[in-house]
Design a protein around this motif. Structure first.
Motif, mmCIF file in Angstrom:
data_model
loop_
_atom_site.group_PDB
_atom_site.id
_atom_site.type_symbol
_atom_site.label_atom_id
_atom_site.label_comp_id
_atom_site.label_asym_id
_atom_site.label_seq_id
_atom_site.Cartn_x
_atom_site.Cartn_y
_atom_site.Cartn_z
ATOM 1 N N ARG A 62 0.612 -1.545 0.171
ATOM 2 C CA ARG A 62 -0.308 0.053 -0.060
ATOM 3 C C ARG A 62 1.123 0.869 -0.072
ATOM 4 N NH1 ARG A 62 -5.695 -0.118 1.405
ATOM 5 N NH2 ARG A 62 -5.978 -2.645 1.825
ATOM 6 N N TRP A 63 0.452 2.192 -0.656
ATOM 7 C CA TRP A 63 1.264 3.530 -1.072
ATOM 8 C C TRP A 63 0.043 4.572 -0.273
ATOM 9 C CZ3 TRP A 63 1.440 -0.639 -3.580
ATOM 10 C CH2 TRP A 63 3.231 -1.083 -3.429
ATOM 11 N N ASP A 64 0.500 5.968 -0.117
ATOM 12 C CA ASP A 64 -0.102 6.601 -0.179
ATOM 13 C C ASP A 64 -0.424 7.597 -1.557
ATOM 14 O OD1 ASP A 64 -0.224 6.712 2.265
ATOM 15 O OD2 ASP A 64 2.296 7.819 2.887
ATOM 16 N N ALA A 65 0.393 7.031 -2.158
ATOM 17 C CA ALA A 65 0.526 7.960 -4.030
ATOM 18 C C ALA A 65 1.247 7.831 -4.274
ATOM 19 C CB ALA A 65 0.587 8.922 -3.620
ATOM 20 N N VAL A 66 0.888 7.060 -5.976
ATOM 21 C CA VAL A 66 1.580 6.844 -7.038
ATOM 22 C C VAL A 66 2.074 8.031 -8.031
ATOM 23 C CG1 VAL A 66 -0.463 5.916 -8.548
ATOM 24 C CG2 VAL A 66 1.992 4.754 -8.562
ATOM 25 N N GLN A 79 -3.762 -1.011 -16.935
ATOM 26 C CA GLN A 79 -2.630 -2.260 -16.025
ATOM 27 C C GLN A 79 -1.829 -2.211 -14.749
ATOM 28 O OE1 GLN A 79 -0.219 -3.829 -19.393
ATOM 29 N NE2 GLN A 79 -1.559 -5.444 -20.178
ATOM 30 N N ALA A 80 -1.550 -0.902 -14.945
ATOM 31 C CA ALA A 80 -1.354 -0.261 -13.719
ATOM 32 C C ALA A 80 -1.757 0.144 -12.506
ATOM 33 C CB ALA A 80 -0.175 1.255 -13.786
ATOM 34 N N MET A 81 -3.479 0.393 -13.212
ATOM 35 C CA MET A 81 -4.252 1.099 -12.428
ATOM 36 C C MET A 81 -4.634 -0.661 -11.879
ATOM 37 S SD MET A 81 -5.720 4.600 -13.192
ATOM 38 C CE MET A 81 -6.587 3.645 -15.205
ATOM 39 N N ASP A 82 -4.821 -1.635 -12.736
ATOM 40 C CA ASP A 82 -5.718 -2.264 -12.482
ATOM 41 C C ASP A 82 -4.640 -3.201 -11.214
ATOM 42 O OD1 ASP A 82 -7.792 -2.547 -14.262
ATOM 43 O OD2 ASP A 82 -6.698 -3.512 -15.867
ATOM 44 N N ALA A 83 -3.355 -3.125 -11.548
ATOM 45 C CA ALA A 83 -2.607 -3.982 -9.908
ATOM 46 C C ALA A 83 -2.679 -3.194 -8.973
ATOM 47 C CB ALA A 83 -0.886 -3.776 -11.321
ATOM 48 N N LEU A 84 -2.725 -2.144 -8.795
ATOM 49 C CA LEU A 84 -2.562 -1.169 -8.146
ATOM 50 C C LEU A 84 -4.469 -0.938 -6.554
ATOM 51 C CD1 LEU A 84 -0.534 1.609 -9.186
ATOM 52 C CD2 LEU A 84 0.355 -0.438 -6.618
ATOM 53 N N GLY A 85 -5.041 -1.631 -7.855
ATOM 54 C CA GLY A 85 -6.184 -1.444 -7.536
ATOM 55 C C GLY A 85 -6.870 0.157 -6.565
ATOM 56 N N ASP A 86 -7.329 0.257 -5.692
ATOM 57 C CA ASP A 86 -8.091 0.680 -4.033
ATOM 58 C C ASP A 86 -6.008 0.721 -3.145
ATOM 59 O OD1 ASP A 86 -9.894 2.053 -4.826
ATOM 60 O OD2 ASP A 86 -10.668 0.328 -4.474
ATOM 61 N N ARG A 87 -5.455 -0.044 -3.118
ATOM 62 C CA ARG A 87 -4.528 0.567 -2.470
ATOM 63 C C ARG A 87 -2.997 1.431 -2.559
ATOM 64 N NH1 ARG A 87 -1.417 -3.053 -3.713
ATOM 65 N NH2 ARG A 87 -2.099 -3.885 -6.114
ATOM 66 N N ARG A 144 -10.963 6.785 -13.090
ATOM 67 C CA ARG A 144 -10.586 5.260 -12.341
ATOM 68 C C ARG A 144 -10.275 6.207 -11.206
ATOM 69 N NH1 ARG A 144 -8.467 -0.222 -12.364
ATOM 70 N NH2 ARG A 144 -9.172 0.226 -14.355
ATOM 71 N N TYR A 145 -9.771 6.937 -10.656
ATOM 72 C CA TYR A 145 -9.650 7.628 -9.731
ATOM 73 C C TYR A 145 -10.195 9.060 -9.178
ATOM 74 C CZ TYR A 145 -5.910 4.408 -8.734
ATOM 75 O OH TYR A 145 -4.783 2.704 -8.609
ATOM 76 N N GLY A 146 -11.030 9.567 -9.938
ATOM 77 C CA GLY A 146 -11.586 10.757 -9.625
ATOM 78 C C GLY A 146 -10.913 11.802 -8.873
ATOM 79 N N ALA A 147 -11.909 11.715 -8.020
ATOM 80 C CA ALA A 147 -11.065 13.311 -6.853
ATOM 81 C C ALA A 147 -9.283 12.412 -6.285
ATOM 82 C CB ALA A 147 -11.672 13.614 -6.069
ATOM 83 N N ARG A 148 -8.850 11.700 -6.582
ATOM 84 C CA ARG A 148 -7.649 10.922 -6.079
ATOM 85 C C ARG A 148 -6.825 11.139 -7.604
ATOM 86 N NH1 ARG A 148 -9.771 5.731 -4.373
ATOM 87 N NH2 ARG A 148 -7.374 4.956 -4.711
ATOM 88 N N ALA A 149 -7.546 11.801 -8.006
ATOM 89 C CA ALA A 149 -6.148 11.648 -9.446
ATOM 90 C C ALA A 149 -5.781 13.131 -10.048
ATOM 91 C CB ALA A 149 -7.342 11.637 -11.077
ATOM 92 N N THR A 150 -4.557 13.019 -9.715
ATOM 93 C CA THR A 150 -3.461 14.234 -10.399
ATOM 94 C C THR A 150 -3.215 14.431 -11.705
ATOM 95 O OG1 THR A 150 -3.450 14.741 -7.936
ATOM 96 C CG2 THR A 150 -1.883 16.033 -9.910
ATOM 97 N N VAL A 151 -3.390 15.064 -12.483
ATOM 98 C CA VAL A 151 -2.205 15.328 -14.233
ATOM 99 C C VAL A 151 -1.866 16.314 -14.042
ATOM 100 C CG1 VAL A 151 -2.365 15.608 -16.248
ATOM 101 C CG2 VAL A 151 -4.210 13.483 -15.324
#
Length: 261
Positions: A62-66, A79-87, A144-151
């Motif tokens: 688990r990580w606070d951010a990727v 594929q990265a998002m599928d592997a990490l999911g909500d972790r 996938r991440y909504g408000a948890r997404a930063t671009v």
């Protein structure tokens, strides 16, 4: 902050890891382990391969951010998002200014500038497909991440360990001095950002938990292609005489290259 960096040993990723470590983050690297294996001793590494879709090493933890600095096509990101999911708490994706439409954009345009239509039917990075592929990646991260997404959308990135020849060519040529053939328009506006400044921005966005899309361009004061070359010459202690030359209309502008930063 526990930070997972997808990539992290080449140019932008390398600058990001260095800045995150200075800020006290607990960093984990994910990659093939082939580039810069001697870098960042003591930093945990998970071995995998985006090209073959091997994200097995990310199935646990688990990580606070990727921070994703290695995804350039939707398959990589998906594929990265599928592997990490909500972790992971926040997903930061490094995109590009190439996502924006190319015509009708005024100076001072912001992050709401219209983007180019997304492309998903190719993985070939060219001048025409690079931006639209990044648009598709952005859309997937936000979906996938909504408000948890930063671009983050950098302009042309420069600085230490830059393997491309776009800006470094002009640095070397300006240092030699003399008459310099310049394809394109000398008055063409240019924006570049140092990889270290880009890294500092990304670490700040992650630390603050800032959602949404962010420009990453510079310098603060407007400059032109001619001005940049003259500045390079002045710093090198030389002088140049710029000679405009006809440019191939099908070729990219002198400071623009498709593909990864």
């Amino acid at each position: 902050m526990r930070l997972l960096v997808l990539g992290g040993t080449s140019f932008v990723g390398r600058a990001l890891v260095a800045d995150a470590l200075r800020a006290g983050a607990e960093v984990t690297l994910f990659g093939r382990g082939r580039t810069g294996p001697e870098l960042f001793p003591g930093v945990p590494r998970r071995i995998g391969d985006r090209d073959t879709g091997d994200y097995t090493a990310l199935r646990k933890g688990r990580w606070d951010a990727v921070a994703d600095v290695s995804g350039y096509v939707p398959r990589h990101v998906g594929q990265a998002m599928d592997a990490l999911g909500d972790r992971v708490g926040r997903y930061l994706f490094v995109s590009s200014q190439a996502v924006y439409v190319r015509t009708g954009v005024a100076a001072g345009a912001d992050e709401d500038t219209p983007r180019r239509p997304p492309v998903r039917d190719t993985e070939e990075l060219t001048e025409e497909t690079y931006g639209p592929l990044e648009v598709a990646c952005e859309d997937d991260v936000f979906a996938r991440y909504g408000a948890r997404a930063t671009v983050v959308r950098p302009g042309k990135v420069v600085g230490p360990h830059d393997a491309q020849d776009a800006v470094t060519y002009w640095l070397r040529r300006a240092a030699r001095g003399g008459r310099v053939a310049l394809p394109g328009r000398p008055e063409q506006p240019v924006q570049v950002i140092d990889a270290r400044d880009l890294a500092r921005l990304m670490v700040r966005l992650l630390t603050d938990g800032r959602p949404g899309a962010f420009h990453a361009v510079g310098p603060a004061e407007p400059t032109t292609l001619a001005g940049l070359i003259h500045t390079c010459a002045r710093v090198a202690g030389s002088a140049v005489d710029l000679v405009p030359a006809p440019a191939d209309p099908a070729a990219p502008l002198p400071l623009v290259r498709p593909g990864p930063q």
